[in-house]
Design a protein around this motif. Structure first.
Motif, PDB file in Angstrom:
ATOM      1  N   ASN A   9       9.276  26.521 -51.419  1.00 24.02           N
ATOM      2  CA  ASN A   9       8.026  25.765 -51.225  1.00 24.02           C
ATOM      3  C   ASN A   9       7.152  26.423 -50.163  1.00 24.02           C
ATOM      4  O   ASN A   9       5.948  26.170 -50.112  1.00 24.02           O
ATOM      5  N   GLY A  70      -7.062  30.625 -51.703  1.00 27.35           N
ATOM      6  CA  GLY A  70      -5.759  29.947 -51.723  1.00 27.35           C
ATOM      7  C   GLY A  70      -5.908  28.438 -51.645  1.00 27.35           C
ATOM      8  O   GLY A  70      -7.015  27.887 -51.747  1.00 27.35           O
ATOM      9  N   GLY A  71      -4.773  27.788 -51.440  1.00 26.04           N
ATOM     10  CA  GLY A  71      -4.759  26.327 -51.449  1.00 26.04           C
ATOM     11  C   GLY A  71      -5.617  25.723 -50.349  1.00 26.04           C
ATOM     12  O   GLY A  71      -6.318  24.729 -50.557  1.00 26.04           O
ATOM     13  N   THR A  72      -5.581  26.317 -49.173  1.00 23.51           N
ATOM     14  CA  THR A  72      -6.331  25.752 -48.044  1.00 23.51           C
ATOM     15  C   THR A  72      -7.827  25.755 -48.335  1.00 23.51           C
ATOM     16  O   THR A  72      -8.512  24.741 -48.129  1.00 23.51           O
ATOM     17  N   ASP A  75      -8.672  23.165 -51.110  1.00 22.56           N
ATOM     18  CA  ASP A  75      -8.659  21.792 -50.593  1.00 22.56           C
ATOM     19  C   ASP A  75      -9.914  21.515 -49.763  1.00 22.56           C
ATOM     20  O   ASP A  75     -10.562  20.478 -49.919  1.00 22.56           O
ATOM     21  N   HIS A 108      -0.833  17.487 -47.184  1.00 22.50           N
ATOM     22  CA  HIS A 108      -0.706  18.748 -46.447  1.00 22.50           C
ATOM     23  C   HIS A 108      -1.859  18.827 -45.435  1.00 22.50           C
ATOM     24  O   HIS A 108      -2.927  18.241 -45.672  1.00 22.50           O
ATOM     25  N   ALA A 110      -4.026  20.931 -44.974  1.00 18.83           N
ATOM     26  CA  ALA A 110      -5.292  21.454 -45.529  1.00 18.83           C
ATOM     27  C   ALA A 110      -6.210  20.316 -45.966  1.00 18.83           C
ATOM     28  O   ALA A 110      -7.430  20.425 -45.881  1.00 18.83           O
ATOM     29  N   MET A 155      -2.408  14.037 -53.153  1.00 16.78           N
ATOM     30  CA  MET A 155      -1.687  15.230 -53.605  1.00 16.78           C
ATOM     31  C   MET A 155      -0.798  14.935 -54.805  1.00 16.78           C
ATOM     32  O   MET A 155      -0.412  13.783 -55.032  1.00 16.78           O
ATOM     33  N   ASN A 159       4.851  18.627 -50.502  1.00 20.09           N
ATOM     34  CA  ASN A 159       5.522  19.882 -50.157  1.00 20.09           C
ATOM     35  C   ASN A 159       6.856  19.681 -49.453  1.00 20.09           C
ATOM     36  O   ASN A 159       7.740  20.518 -49.556  1.00 20.09           O
ATOM     37  N   ASP A 184      -4.360  17.863 -54.679  1.00 24.22           N
ATOM     38  CA  ASP A 184      -3.792  19.105 -54.177  1.00 24.22           C
ATOM     39  C   ASP A 184      -2.523  19.333 -55.012  1.00 24.22           C
ATOM     40  O   ASP A 184      -1.504  18.676 -54.808  1.00 24.22           O
ATOM     41  N   VAL A 186      -0.938  22.209 -55.215  1.00 25.64           N
ATOM     42  CA  VAL A 186      -0.374  23.490 -54.777  1.00 25.64           C
ATOM     43  C   VAL A 186       1.149  23.528 -54.991  1.00 25.64           C
ATOM     44  O   VAL A 186       1.710  24.558 -55.344  1.00 25.64           O
ATOM     45  N   GLN A 187       1.820  22.382 -54.796  1.00 31.27           N
ATOM     46  CA  GLN A 187       3.279  22.383 -54.957  1.00 31.27           C
ATOM     47  C   GLN A 187       3.726  21.965 -56.360  1.00 31.27           C
ATOM     48  O   GLN A 187       4.925  21.952 -56.636  1.00 31.27           O
ATOM     49  N   HIS A 209       0.662  31.980 -54.522  1.00 31.17           N
ATOM     50  CA  HIS A 209       1.924  32.387 -53.888  1.00 31.17           C
ATOM     51  C   HIS A 209       3.012  31.325 -53.982  1.00 31.17           C
ATOM     52  O   HIS A 209       4.157  31.580 -53.613  1.00 31.17           O
TER      53      HIS A 209
END
Ligand code: PLP
Length: 399
Positions: A9, A70-72, A75, A108, A110, A155, A159, A184, A186-187, A209
């Protein structure tokens, strides 16, 4: 030393096929995707085909995908973009204080820190609490909605816990109340099936990533017609909406990783969840008083978070690292911080239990032998730390 990595993760290795797909774009195919000559157009074609691959992973249309760092960034773009757009038509100087957004206490950083920054500038924010399993209450969400609510951001998979929120139901509420809905993911992207239409999301963040693509590249899905203020100003890249010379190699890698994830998602999930369950059950059986945090609801297939009362998570993490096992005490971005995980405290864990928790996150390359290794080293490391612990005898006595 034999090293076992159970921290997928935090990040994942780039898949060899992904790397192969990227390599030409660092040298031979080095064109700028904004250039109109042939090398530029070849880069453009690669970027557009990656956009289709990413869209296919989440049931979107290619033109609804914007590449980000990226995710940040995704978001931040979603949160500030919706609020920034909502500001615009209102001329009054204190109009900002009327805006309201709804999020959760387990996001998260972010999303959480973006919401907190908005709060400082006068935007009202509701941070929804969750139950012990890390899920929000939909009735509470309904009650939190106000006429001035412009955004719900919740989300998908958490995460730290892996807990999955009921996005389709949240999406239905957002649609009924005519409020933008961001998630979000991302995970969850690449780990659980995602269909933006079925879930009813208007905005969705993902990051390469976390699913075997390169670091520093991600995407924001923006449903057609969504009014969103841009974050960056510059050239006309990505229709001027997200300017900056495109990271062609990164985008190609993201596209390839998305394609592989789409093809292998179901098989990966089956295999990884079997190993995760074996690890979880094995640790519960071998470590007295161990418990799973957030384990009874729908979870990402690769994540388990356990509390080992009477120990310090950081000390256990270091002891395990010395034995060759990598895991985490929480979000990678917050490790090193002395504060207990905000996610674990938000689900109602006392700080000492939050501090005694560890996250194991498995991945596509995790093997049965690696799980056997973890089952061998974790119980003995916990036992050794407990022997030195001034608090463990009390914990053991209380149970
Ligand atoms: N959102 C979640 C849920 C995450 O787990 C992470 C990374 O850990 C991020 C956002 C940030 O993504 P990135 O590392 O691509 O900026």
């Amino acid at each position: 030393m034999n090293r076992v990595y159970l921290d997928y993760n935090a990040t994942t290795p780039v898949e060899p096929e992904v790397l192969d797909s990227m390599l030409p774009y660092f040298s031979g195919e080095f064109g700028n995707a904004a250039s109109i000559h042939t090398p530029g157009q070849r880069a453009r074609a690669a970027v557009e085909s990656a956009r289709e691959q990413v869209a296919a992973l989440i049931g979107a249309r290619a033109q609804e995908i914007v590449f980000t760092s990226g995710g940040t960034e995704s978001d931040n773009h979603a949160v500030f973009g919706v609020v920034g757009q909502a500001f615009l038509p209102v001329p009054s100087s204190n109009a900002d204080s009327l805006l309201h957004i709804i999020t959760t206490a387990i996001e998260h950083e972010a999303v959480m820190n973006a919401c907190q920054a908005l709060e400082k500038s006068g935007v009202r924010v509701t941070f929804l609490a969750t139950n012990r399993e890390g899920q929000i209450d939909l009735d509470e969400l309904q009650r939190a909605v106000r006429p001035e609510t412009v955004l719900i951001t919740v989300m998908h998979a958490n995460n730290e816990l892996g807990t999955v929120q009921p996005l389709d139901e949240i999406g239905r509420i957002a649609k009924e109340r005519d409020i933008y809905f961001h998630t979000d993911a991302v995970q969850s992207a690449g780990k659980v099936p995602i269909d933006v239409n079925r879930l009813g999301v208007d905005l969705l963040s993902l990051s390469a990533h976390k699913f075997y693509g390169p670091k520093g590249i991600g995407a924001l899905y923006i449903r057609s017609g969504t009014r969103l203020r841009q974050l960056l100003y510059g050239g006309h890249h990505q229709r001027g909406f997200r300017p900056g010379t495109e990271n062609v190699a990164g985008i190609v890698g993201l596209g390839k990783a998305a394609e592989i994830a789409r093809e292998s998602l179901a098989a990966d999930a089956r295999r990884v969840s079997t190993l995760r369950d074996k690890l979880e059950q094995g640790l519960l059986a071998r470590v007295p008083h161990a418990r799973v945090n957030g384990g009874t609801v729908s979870r990402a297939p690769n994540t388990t978070n356990l509390v080992f009362p009477g120990i310090e998570g950081e000390a256990l993490l270091i002891a395990l690292d010395l034995k060759g096992l990598a895991c985490s005490t929480g979000a990678a971005c917050s490790s090193g911080a002395v504060e207990p995980s905000h996610v674990l405290t938000a689900i109602g864990m006392p700080p000492e239990e939050a501090r005694a928790s560890l996250r194991f996150s498995l991945g596509r390359h995790t093997t049965e032998q690696e799980i056997d290794f973890a089952l061998q080293v974790v119980p003995s490391a916990v036992e050794q730390l407990r022997e030195l612990s001034p608090t463990y005898p009390k914990v053991a006595e209380a149970r």
